[in-house]
Design a protein around this motif. Structure first.
Motif, mmCIF file in Angstrom:
data_model
loop_
_atom_site.group_PDB
_atom_site.id
_atom_site.type_symbol
_atom_site.label_atom_id
_atom_site.label_comp_id
_atom_site.label_asym_id
_atom_site.label_seq_id
_atom_site.Cartn_x
_atom_site.Cartn_y
_atom_site.Cartn_z
ATOM 1 N N ALA A 1 0.828 -1.219 0.000
ATOM 2 C CA ALA A 1 0.000 0.000 0.000
ATOM 3 C C ALA A 1 0.854 1.258 0.000
ATOM 4 C CB ALA A 1 -0.931 -0.009 1.208
ATOM 5 N N GLY A 2 2.182 1.102 0.088
ATOM 6 C CA GLY A 2 3.075 2.260 0.059
ATOM 7 C C GLY A 2 3.458 2.793 1.417
ATOM 8 N N VAL A 3 3.114 2.061 2.467
ATOM 9 C CA VAL A 3 3.453 2.502 3.824
ATOM 10 C C VAL A 3 4.958 2.326 4.039
ATOM 11 C CG1 VAL A 3 3.082 2.073 6.286
ATOM 12 C CG2 VAL A 3 1.150 1.970 4.696
ATOM 13 N N LYS A 4 5.611 3.402 4.481
ATOM 14 C CA LYS A 4 7.061 3.386 4.735
ATOM 15 C C LYS A 4 7.372 3.481 6.227
ATOM 16 C CE LYS A 4 8.300 3.977 0.329
ATOM 17 N NZ LYS A 4 8.036 2.797 -0.425
ATOM 18 N N SER A 5 6.455 4.118 6.965
ATOM 19 C CA SER A 5 6.628 4.271 8.408
ATOM 20 C C SER A 5 5.246 4.324 9.051
ATOM 21 C CB SER A 5 7.418 5.549 8.742
ATOM 22 O OG SER A 5 6.689 6.695 8.329
ATOM 23 N N VAL A 6 5.236 4.094 10.342
ATOM 24 C CA VAL A 6 3.982 4.167 11.100
ATOM 25 C C VAL A 6 4.094 5.270 12.135
ATOM 26 C CG1 VAL A 6 3.263 1.781 10.732
ATOM 27 C CG2 VAL A 6 4.809 2.297 12.615
ATOM 28 N N PRO A 7 2.994 5.874 12.468
ATOM 29 C CA PRO A 7 1.639 5.595 12.025
ATOM 30 C C PRO A 7 1.390 6.096 10.615
ATOM 31 C CG PRO A 7 1.621 7.480 13.504
ATOM 32 C CD PRO A 7 3.035 6.960 13.479
ATOM 33 N N ALA A 8 0.505 5.381 9.921
ATOM 34 C CA ALA A 8 0.113 5.763 8.566
ATOM 35 C C ALA A 8 -1.347 5.401 8.347
ATOM 36 C CB ALA A 8 0.991 5.064 7.543
ATOM 37 N N LEU A 9 -2.000 6.198 7.555
ATOM 38 C CA LEU A 9 -3.393 5.975 7.210
ATOM 39 C C LEU A 9 -3.472 5.822 5.700
ATOM 40 C CD1 LEU A 9 -6.398 6.007 8.152
ATOM 41 C CD2 LEU A 9 -6.357 8.466 7.722
ATOM 42 N N VAL A 10 -4.083 4.749 5.242
ATOM 43 C CA VAL A 10 -4.254 4.524 3.806
ATOM 44 C C VAL A 10 -5.715 4.790 3.464
ATOM 45 C CG1 VAL A 10 -4.087 2.864 1.911
ATOM 46 C CG2 VAL A 10 -2.368 2.852 3.735
ATOM 47 N N LEU A 11 -5.907 5.796 2.618
ATOM 48 C CA LEU A 11 -7.240 6.201 2.151
ATOM 49 C C LEU A 11 -7.236 6.212 0.635
ATOM 50 C CD1 LEU A 11 -8.040 9.345 4.328
ATOM 51 C CD2 LEU A 11 -9.202 7.161 4.427
ATOM 52 N N GLY A 12 -8.222 5.584 0.030
ATOM 53 C CA GLY A 12 -8.314 5.603 -1.420
ATOM 54 C C GLY A 12 -7.074 5.077 -2.103
ATOM 55 N N GLY A 13 -6.391 4.142 -1.464
ATOM 56 C CA GLY A 13 -5.187 3.573 -2.039
ATOM 57 C C GLY A 13 -3.936 4.413 -1.876
ATOM 58 N N LEU A 14 -4.046 5.545 -1.183
ATOM 59 C CA LEU A 14 -2.892 6.422 -0.973
ATOM 60 C C LEU A 14 -2.471 6.414 0.491
ATOM 61 C CD1 LEU A 14 -4.097 9.480 -3.050
ATOM 62 C CD2 LEU A 14 -2.404 7.774 -3.717
ATOM 63 N N PRO A 15 -1.169 6.232 0.768
ATOM 64 C CA PRO A 15 -0.695 6.264 2.147
ATOM 65 C C PRO A 15 -0.435 7.693 2.614
ATOM 66 C CG PRO A 15 1.117 5.718 0.696
ATOM 67 C CD PRO A 15 -0.110 5.861 -0.170
ATOM 68 N N PHE A 16 -0.868 7.989 3.805
ATOM 69 C CA PHE A 16 -0.603 9.278 4.440
ATOM 70 C C PHE A 16 0.157 8.984 5.724
ATOM 71 C CE2 PHE A 16 -4.326 9.812 1.832
ATOM 72 C CZ PHE A 16 -4.042 10.976 1.146
ATOM 73 N N HIS A 17 1.409 9.438 5.770
ATOM 74 C CA HIS A 17 2.256 9.191 6.933
ATOM 75 C C HIS A 17 2.036 10.303 7.956
ATOM 76 C CE1 HIS A 17 4.011 6.789 3.716
ATOM 77 N NE2 HIS A 17 4.225 5.937 4.690
ATOM 78 N N ILE A 18 1.782 9.896 9.176
ATOM 79 C CA ILE A 18 1.439 10.824 10.250
ATOM 80 C C ILE A 18 2.589 10.816 11.263
ATOM 81 C CG2 ILE A 18 -0.259 11.336 12.047
ATOM 82 C CD1 ILE A 18 -2.100 9.320 10.390
ATOM 83 N N ASN A 19 3.237 11.966 11.414
ATOM 84 C CA ASN A 19 4.348 12.056 12.361
ATOM 85 C C ASN A 19 5.357 10.962 12.018
ATOM 86 O OD1 ASN A 19 5.947 12.714 14.610
ATOM 87 N ND2 ASN A 19 4.166 13.207 15.842
ATOM 88 N N HIS A 20 6.102 10.458 12.962
ATOM 89 C CA HIS A 20 7.028 9.366 12.695
ATOM 90 C C HIS A 20 7.245 8.584 13.969
ATOM 91 C CE1 HIS A 20 10.724 7.173 11.866
ATOM 92 N NE2 HIS A 20 10.341 7.217 10.606
ATOM 93 N N GLY A 21 6.705 7.368 13.991
ATOM 94 C CA GLY A 21 6.887 6.497 15.140
ATOM 95 C C GLY A 21 7.986 5.499 14.894
ATOM 96 N N ALA A 22 7.927 4.810 13.737
ATOM 97 C CA ALA A 22 8.939 3.793 13.395
ATOM 98 C C ALA A 22 8.903 3.510 11.905
ATOM 99 C CB ALA A 22 8.673 2.510 14.164
ATOM 100 N N ASP A 23 10.074 3.218 11.336
ATOM 101 C CA ASP A 23 10.144 2.766 9.942
ATOM 102 C C ASP A 23 9.617 1.344 9.863
ATOM 103 O OD1 ASP A 23 11.307 5.096 8.952
ATOM 104 O OD2 ASP A 23 13.342 4.367 9.390
ATOM 105 N N LEU A 24 8.982 1.015 8.749
ATOM 106 C CA LEU A 24 8.489 -0.341 8.560
ATOM 107 C C LEU A 24 9.641 -1.347 8.594
ATOM 108 C CD1 LEU A 24 5.481 -0.233 8.289
ATOM 109 C CD2 LEU A 24 5.697 -1.043 5.969
ATOM 110 N N SER A 25 10.812 -0.933 8.105
ATOM 111 C CA SER A 25 11.959 -1.835 8.094
ATOM 112 C C SER A 25 12.361 -2.278 9.505
ATOM 113 C CB SER A 25 13.143 -1.164 7.399
ATOM 114 O OG SER A 25 13.538 -0.001 8.091
ATOM 115 N N ALA A 26 12.058 -1.478 10.514
ATOM 116 C CA ALA A 26 12.370 -1.844 11.895
ATOM 117 C C ALA A 26 11.411 -2.901 12.446
ATOM 118 C CB ALA A 26 12.321 -0.608 12.785
ATOM 119 N N LEU A 27 10.303 -3.093 11.766
ATOM 120 C CA LEU A 27 9.295 -4.052 12.236
ATOM 121 C C LEU A 27 9.461 -5.437 11.635
ATOM 122 C CD1 LEU A 27 6.190 -1.717 12.044
ATOM 123 C CD2 LEU A 27 7.532 -2.308 14.058
ATOM 124 N N GLY A 28 10.269 -5.535 10.612
ATOM 125 C CA GLY A 28 10.508 -6.860 10.050
ATOM 126 C C GLY A 28 10.585 -6.871 8.561
#
Length: 78
Positions: free
Chosen positions: A51-78
């Motif tokens: 879905a294009g998520v690079k970091s969290v928190p993120a909200l995906v609406l209409g197929g588009l990712p919206f990154h909110i602030n920066h908690g963690a990179d997705l790469s840090a989660l696995g």
């Protein structure tokens, strides 16, 4: 027909607050909000990346990712 809004987070304080503020603010008449805790639902990482998520928190609406602030990179989660 309602649109799905998917909120991805990892349980960090930034993510939890964004969930509380952002995801809860979406109009329930317009959106079915799906909350995905990637720290607990690691099988959803592939879907989040697709879905294009690079970091969290993120909200995906209409197929588009919206990154909110920066908690963690997705790469840090696995």
């Amino acid at each position: 027909m309602k649109e799905t809004a998917t909120f991805y987070h990892a349980g960090c304080p930034v993510c939890v607050e964004a969930e509380r503020q952002v995801a809860a603010a979406l109009d329930p008449q317009r959106y079915d909000v799906r909350i995905v805790h990637l720290g607990e639902q690691r099988e959803q990482l592939t879907q989040a990346r697709a879905a294009g998520v690079k970091s969290v928190p993120a909200l995906v609406l209409g197929g588009l990712p919206f990154h909110i602030n920066h908690g963690a990179d997705l790469s840090a989660l696995g």
